[in-house]
Write a protein that holds these residues in place. Structure first.
Motif, PDB file in Angstrom:
ATOM      1  N   SER A  49      32.848  52.376  47.496  1.00 49.12           N
ATOM      2  CA  SER A  49      33.998  51.667  47.783  1.00 49.12           C
ATOM      3  C   SER A  49      34.440  51.891  49.227  1.00 49.12           C
ATOM      4  CB  SER A  49      34.819  51.773  46.635  1.00 49.12           C
ATOM      5  OG  SER A  49      36.180  51.816  47.220  1.00 49.12           O
ATOM      6  N   ALA A  50      34.733  50.844  50.008  1.00 49.72           N
ATOM      7  CA  ALA A  50      35.249  51.322  51.385  1.00 49.72           C
ATOM      8  C   ALA A  50      36.614  51.710  51.293  1.00 49.72           C
ATOM      9  CB  ALA A  50      35.276  50.003  52.290  1.00 49.72           C
ATOM     10  N   GLY A  51      37.609  51.327  50.265  1.00 50.90           N
ATOM     11  CA  GLY A  51      38.741  51.950  50.307  1.00 50.90           C
ATOM     12  C   GLY A  51      38.729  53.425  49.726  1.00 50.90           C
ATOM     13  N   SER A  52      37.883  53.640  48.648  1.00 49.66           N
ATOM     14  CA  SER A  52      37.630  54.957  48.219  1.00 49.66           C
ATOM     15  C   SER A  52      37.526  55.977  49.451  1.00 49.66           C
ATOM     16  CB  SER A  52      36.590  54.993  47.239  1.00 49.66           C
ATOM     17  OG  SER A  52      37.404  54.506  45.890  1.00 49.66           O
ATOM     18  N   LEU A  53      36.279  55.415  50.111  1.00 46.69           N
ATOM     19  CA  LEU A  53      35.846  56.250  51.326  1.00 46.69           C
ATOM     20  C   LEU A  53      36.688  56.402  52.393  1.00 46.69           C
ATOM     21  CD1 LEU A  53      33.218  57.601  52.299  1.00 46.69           C
ATOM     22  CD2 LEU A  53      32.575  55.448  53.505  1.00 46.69           C
ATOM     23  N   HIS A  54      37.514  55.397  52.477  1.00 53.67           N
ATOM     24  CA  HIS A  54      38.749  55.645  53.507  1.00 53.67           C
ATOM     25  C   HIS A  54      39.677  56.863  53.325  1.00 53.67           C
ATOM     26  CE1 HIS A  54      41.204  54.501  56.860  1.00 53.67           C
ATOM     27  NE2 HIS A  54      42.327  54.494  56.038  1.00 53.67           N
ATOM     28  N   GLU A  57      37.708  59.926  54.727  1.00 55.46           N
ATOM     29  CA  GLU A  57      37.740  59.907  56.073  1.00 55.46           C
ATOM     30  C   GLU A  57      39.285  60.156  56.763  1.00 55.46           C
ATOM     31  OE1 GLU A  57      36.867  55.732  56.263  1.00 55.46           O
ATOM     32  OE2 GLU A  57      34.636  56.130  56.671  1.00 55.46           O
ATOM     33  N   THR A  58      40.285  59.906  56.056  1.00 58.66           N
ATOM     34  CA  THR A  58      41.477  60.377  56.456  1.00 58.66           C
ATOM     35  C   THR A  58      41.595  62.007  56.165  1.00 58.66           C
ATOM     36  OG1 THR A  58      42.350  58.043  55.909  1.00 58.66           O
ATOM     37  CG2 THR A  58      43.992  60.034  56.130  1.00 58.66           C
ATOM     38  N   LEU A  59      41.358  62.293  55.201  1.00 60.55           N
ATOM     39  CA  LEU A  59      41.418  63.760  54.990  1.00 60.55           C
ATOM     40  C   LEU A  59      40.553  64.682  55.773  1.00 60.55           C
ATOM     41  CD1 LEU A  59      42.357  65.721  52.541  1.00 60.55           C
ATOM     42  CD2 LEU A  59      40.025  65.692  51.760  1.00 60.55           C
ATOM     43  N   LEU A  60      39.221  64.081  56.208  1.00 65.62           N
ATOM     44  CA  LEU A  60      38.562  64.692  56.629  1.00 65.62           C
ATOM     45  C   LEU A  60      38.403  64.387  58.211  1.00 65.62           C
ATOM     46  CD1 LEU A  60      35.794  65.020  54.149  1.00 65.62           C
ATOM     47  CD2 LEU A  60      37.058  66.732  54.373  1.00 65.62           C
ATOM     48  N   ALA A  61      39.176  63.654  58.706  1.00 66.26           N
ATOM     49  CA  ALA A  61      39.354  63.417  60.042  1.00 66.26           C
ATOM     50  C   ALA A  61      38.651  64.395  61.238  1.00 66.26           C
ATOM     51  CB  ALA A  61      40.584  62.471  60.340  1.00 66.26           C
ATOM     52  N   PRO A  62      39.500  65.501  61.198  1.00 63.39           N
ATOM     53  CA  PRO A  62      39.119  66.427  62.116  1.00 63.39           C
ATOM     54  C   PRO A  62      37.650  66.838  62.206  1.00 63.39           C
ATOM     55  CG  PRO A  62      41.042  67.034  61.003  1.00 63.39           C
ATOM     56  CD  PRO A  62      40.435  66.081  60.201  1.00 63.39           C
ATOM     57  N   TYR A  63      37.075  67.013  60.997  1.00 62.84           N
ATOM     58  CA  TYR A  63      35.481  67.198  60.576  1.00 62.84           C
ATOM     59  C   TYR A  63      34.735  66.175  61.147  1.00 62.84           C
ATOM     60  CZ  TYR A  63      37.293  71.204  58.004  1.00 62.84           C
ATOM     61  OH  TYR A  63      38.013  72.337  57.596  1.00 62.84           O
ATOM     62  N   ILE A  64      35.244  64.981  60.851  1.00 62.43           N
ATOM     63  CA  ILE A  64      34.390  63.793  61.657  1.00 62.43           C
ATOM     64  C   ILE A  64      34.558  63.764  63.137  1.00 62.43           C
ATOM     65  CG2 ILE A  64      34.354  61.195  61.462  1.00 62.43           C
ATOM     66  CD1 ILE A  64      35.465  61.094  58.626  1.00 62.43           C
ATOM     67  N   ALA A  65      35.733  64.002  63.591  1.00 58.89           N
ATOM     68  CA  ALA A  65      35.836  63.867  65.178  1.00 58.89           C
ATOM     69  C   ALA A  65      34.815  65.212  65.712  1.00 58.89           C
ATOM     70  CB  ALA A  65      37.271  64.236  65.256  1.00 58.89           C
ATOM     71  N   GLU A  66      34.589  66.218  65.136  1.00 61.51           N
ATOM     72  CA  GLU A  66      33.986  67.210  65.617  1.00 61.51           C
ATOM     73  C   GLU A  66      32.381  67.230  65.528  1.00 61.51           C
ATOM     74  OE1 GLU A  66      33.861  71.418  64.114  1.00 61.51           O
ATOM     75  OE2 GLU A  66      35.514  70.893  62.716  1.00 61.51           O
ATOM     76  N   GLY A  67      32.204  66.162  64.486  1.00 59.66           N
ATOM     77  CA  GLY A  67      30.616  65.732  64.236  1.00 59.66           C
ATOM     78  C   GLY A  67      30.098  66.546  63.096  1.00 59.66           C
ATOM     79  N   ARG A  68      30.883  67.323  62.348  1.00 62.72           N
ATOM     80  CA  ARG A  68      30.233  68.016  61.206  1.00 62.72           C
ATOM     81  C   ARG A  68      30.468  66.965  59.922  1.00 62.72           C
ATOM     82  NH1 ARG A  68      32.971  73.734  59.815  1.00 62.72           N
ATOM     83  NH2 ARG A  68      31.375  73.768  58.708  1.00 62.72           N
ATOM     84  N   VAL A  69      31.058  66.026  59.923  1.00 64.67           N
ATOM     85  CA  VAL A  69      30.788  65.386  58.866  1.00 64.67           C
ATOM     86  C   VAL A  69      30.408  63.697  58.914  1.00 64.67           C
ATOM     87  CG1 VAL A  69      32.280  63.832  56.947  1.00 64.67           C
ATOM     88  CG2 VAL A  69      32.502  66.428  57.300  1.00 64.67           C
ATOM     89  N   ARG A  70      29.697  62.996  58.368  1.00 66.32           N
ATOM     90  CA  ARG A  70      29.482  61.760  58.589  1.00 66.32           C
ATOM     91  C   ARG A  70      29.610  60.915  57.586  1.00 66.32           C
ATOM     92  NH1 ARG A  70      24.739  58.505  58.717  1.00 66.32           N
ATOM     93  NH2 ARG A  70      23.426  60.122  57.910  1.00 66.32           N
ATOM     94  N   SER A  71      30.180  59.565  57.595  1.00 65.15           N
ATOM     95  CA  SER A  71      30.880  59.042  56.568  1.00 65.15           C
ATOM     96  C   SER A  71      29.957  57.592  56.292  1.00 65.15           C
ATOM     97  CB  SER A  71      32.197  58.529  56.919  1.00 65.15           C
ATOM     98  OG  SER A  71      32.522  57.507  56.028  1.00 65.15           O
TER      99      SER A  71
END
Ligand code: SAM
Length: 220
Positions: A49-54, A57-71
């Protein structure tokens, strides 16, 4: 991390790894725990679910930005990299988890928290060559099963009872598991009392539960 007992127990079964994946991550709290505790270098969060994943993504935004998390928004393991070391699948039915693994691939380490049908999941894991290292019931407003399985390696011997109830519940029982057994016994008794005729399947289940209770009660 949101502080519920279920999430604390779940996270307590996660181990250090290089690449972690949280399949059906919803809020993403378990991945947040892995990263905050420095238990993984990188992580993939996924949800159908894109809604759940969002939310994750919001919670982990800093990690996504630094490339440690991919969604990735996908069903099951379809877009999870095959070199992932440890995969968490929690909060889905046992049959759904089996389907996800059958249709996807078999990761080296699995941490699983099925909402029902744990015996089917145990059987599947053993048939596919996993050693089930942790297999217990815990309680957080309701009862949950937790399985940690490692592909290959020396497994513990599962008979009918371990398959039905969970290895650690039988061999190192907890008060939480005993209370689940007592609840199931009461449900069987209520069904038998309400029935106008004999119900052999319920009677057999009651007998099995009573045997398990008598076996474990003296060891607590
Ligand atoms: C009850 S939530 C559990 C969330 C989190 N794993 C936990 O244990 O707290 C189940 C999540 O799994 C997702 N889901 C259900 N079936 C799925 C599938 N086949 N593949 C990926 N995600 C799935 C749902 O969208 C939902 O976000």
């Amino acid at each position: 991390m949101k502080n519920t007992r279920r999430l604390r127990v779940l996270c307590g079964e996660l181990r250090p790894c290089a690449r972690f994946a949280d399949v059906g991550c919803d809020h993403g709290y378990c991945t947040q725990y892995m990263l905050e505790q420095n238990l993984c270098r990188t992580a993939v969060i996924s949800d159908i679910s894109a809604g759940s994943l969002h939310k994750a993504e919001t919670l982990l935004a800093p990690y996504i930005a630094e490339g440690r998390v991919r969604s990735v928004c996908c069903a099951g393991l379809s877009d999870i990299p095959r070199d992932t070391d440890e995969v968490l699948i929690a909060g889905m039915g046992g049959e759904e988890i089996v389907s996800i693994l059958e249709e996807g691939f078999l990761p080296p380490v699995l941490v699983l928290q099925p909402m029902k049908n744990a015996p089917k999941l145990r059987r599947f894991l053993l048939e596919r060559g996993y050693a089930i290292e942790r297999d217990f019931t815990f309680t957080d407003t309701k009862h949950y099963d937790l399985l940690r399985a490692v592909r290959g390696g020396q497994g513990r011997a599962y008979g009918a009872r371990e398959l039905a109830f969970g290895y650690d519940n039988i061999h190192s029982p907890s008060a939480e598991f005993l209370s689940l057994v007592e609840e199931e016994i009461q449900k069987c008794r209520a069904r038998l009392a309400a029935a106008s005729r004999q119900v052999p399947a319920v009677q057999a289940r009651l007998n099995e539960l009573a045997e398990v209770r008598d076996e474990i009660a003296g060891r607590l």
